[in-house]
Design an enzyme around this catalytic site. Sequence first.
Site, short mmCIF file in Angstrom:
data_model
loop_
_atom_site.label_atom_id
_atom_site.label_comp_id
_atom_site.label_asym_id
_atom_site.label_seq_id
_atom_site.Cartn_x
_atom_site.Cartn_y
_atom_site.Cartn_z
N ARG A 102 0.88 -1.17 0.00
CA ARG A 102 0.00 0.00 0.00
C ARG A 102 0.91 1.21 0.00
NH1 ARG A 102 -5.26 1.39 3.57
NH2 ARG A 102 -6.08 0.03 1.95
N HIS A 129 -7.53 0.78 -6.26
CA HIS A 129 -7.70 -0.12 -5.12
C HIS A 129 -8.39 -1.40 -5.61
CE1 HIS A 129 -7.82 -1.42 -1.10
NE2 HIS A 129 -8.70 -0.58 -0.57
N GLN A 132 -10.24 -4.04 -3.24
CA GLN A 132 -11.53 -3.58 -2.75
C GLN A 132 -12.65 -3.95 -3.73
OE1 GLN A 132 -12.16 -1.78 0.24
NE2 GLN A 132 -14.21 -2.43 -0.31
N ASP A 220 -17.41 7.21 -1.01
CA ASP A 220 -16.14 7.03 -0.29
C ASP A 220 -15.85 8.36 0.42
OD1 ASP A 220 -13.68 6.10 0.60
OD2 ASP A 220 -12.70 6.18 -1.35
N CYS A 259 -16.31 1.57 0.92
CA CYS A 259 -15.15 0.72 1.21
C CYS A 259 -14.69 0.84 2.64
CB CYS A 259 -14.02 1.04 0.25
SG CYS A 259 -13.35 2.70 0.42
N ARG A 287 -13.45 -8.66 1.86
CA ARG A 287 -12.03 -8.41 1.57
C ARG A 287 -11.23 -9.67 1.87
NH1 ARG A 287 -10.00 -3.25 1.64
NH2 ARG A 287 -8.11 -4.30 0.92
N1 CP Z 1 -11.13 -0.26 2.62
C1 CP Z 1 -9.85 -0.30 3.03
O1 CP Z 1 -8.92 -0.54 2.25
O2 CP Z 1 -9.67 -0.11 4.37
P1 CP Z 1 -8.29 0.10 5.12
O3 CP Z 1 -7.74 1.44 4.74
O4 CP Z 1 -8.64 0.01 6.58
O5 CP Z 1 -7.32 -1.00 4.71
N1 NVA Z 2 -10.10 6.65 -1.09
C1 NVA Z 2 -9.68 6.21 0.22
C2 NVA Z 2 -9.84 4.73 0.34
C3 NVA Z 2 -9.44 4.16 1.68
C4 NVA Z 2 -9.56 2.68 1.73
C5 NVA Z 2 -8.23 6.62 0.45
O1 NVA Z 2 -7.42 6.47 -0.47
O2 NVA Z 2 -7.92 7.09 1.53
#
Ligand code: CP
Ligand code: NVA
Length: 301
Positions: A102, A129, A132, A220, A259, A287
């Site tokens: 990530r 993502h 997701q 989101d 998400c 997930r």
């Molecule tokens: N939806 C998601 O990816 O959550 P986190 O940021 O908690 O991993």
């Molecule tokens: N769009 C959000 C998703 C988190 C899972 C971010 O990137 O923070």
Amino acid sequence: MSGIKHFLDLDQHDTQTLRSILDTGLAFKQGKGEEEPLKGKTLVLIFEKPSTRTRVSFEVGMQELGGRVIVLEGDSCQLGRGETVADTARVLSRYVDAIMIRTDDPAKLADLAQYSTVPVINGLTDDSHPCQLMADVMTFEEHLGPIAGRTVVWCGDGNNVATSWIQAAVRFNFSLKLACPDQLMPAAGALEWARGEGGDITVTTDVDSAVKDADCVVTDTWVSMGDDAAESRHNLLAPYRVDARLMGLARPDALFMHCLPAHRGEEVTADIIDGPRSVVWDEAENRLHAQKGVLAWCMRN
Ligand code: CP
Ligand code: NVA
């Protein structure tokens, strides 16, 4: 290409591959999957941004498949002190069987995949993502049946998750309407790709007309990790909040998805996210199951 089974973005895989990953994940969920298919394998998780769901679901999923996990936080490994992504990829490939990352810049993900000799999985970048969306498609289909031919409406920021929805719409053959303010439209490259593939994608600023007759309404956070200008985003996105009035325009059985993490009173009101049409906890659970499908696809011999 190297033949290494990276899972970087949905547009890089055909529908059959993605379907088979989802089927595998569902089989694990139903207790019908192979016993410990990743016994003896190690997955490293690299986090350069915070996470709750991604971290725990990958860790539990890998353990349930018989494997081990090592977690590296960006600021506690040499990557955070300037060791290159390429060198990190070369070294980690000597120890582990797959790498999930990530990170912010999608170029880092691409570098990692280029220099790694083991599969690399995208656990979110500023651009996308995909894990997701595997969970989200699984969740939609568990509740409403096949997603092909149905209509999903994205409300709010045209962000990283929106891009993965665009790619999913093409691969899983559903209609996607994105209602976003002009200043926060989805990535032009993703839209261009989707239209080139014949995807049924509509972009509008008119959230009410977009949501009319939707099978699923998704939103989101208004401020993603790494975003600045929070105040101006709040002003721009307030008309895209998912509340009872907006959900009332969708089909009576429409799902609400997010998400997570969510901000009640901002992108969604509490009565909607905590109400009967919300499937956000199933999304979060899926997930785990969907990613077990991804892990098995990447690493099983
Ligand atoms: N939806 C998601 O990816 O959550 P986190 O940021 O908690 O991993
Ligand atoms: N769009 C959000 C998703 C988190 C899972 C971010 O990137 O923070």
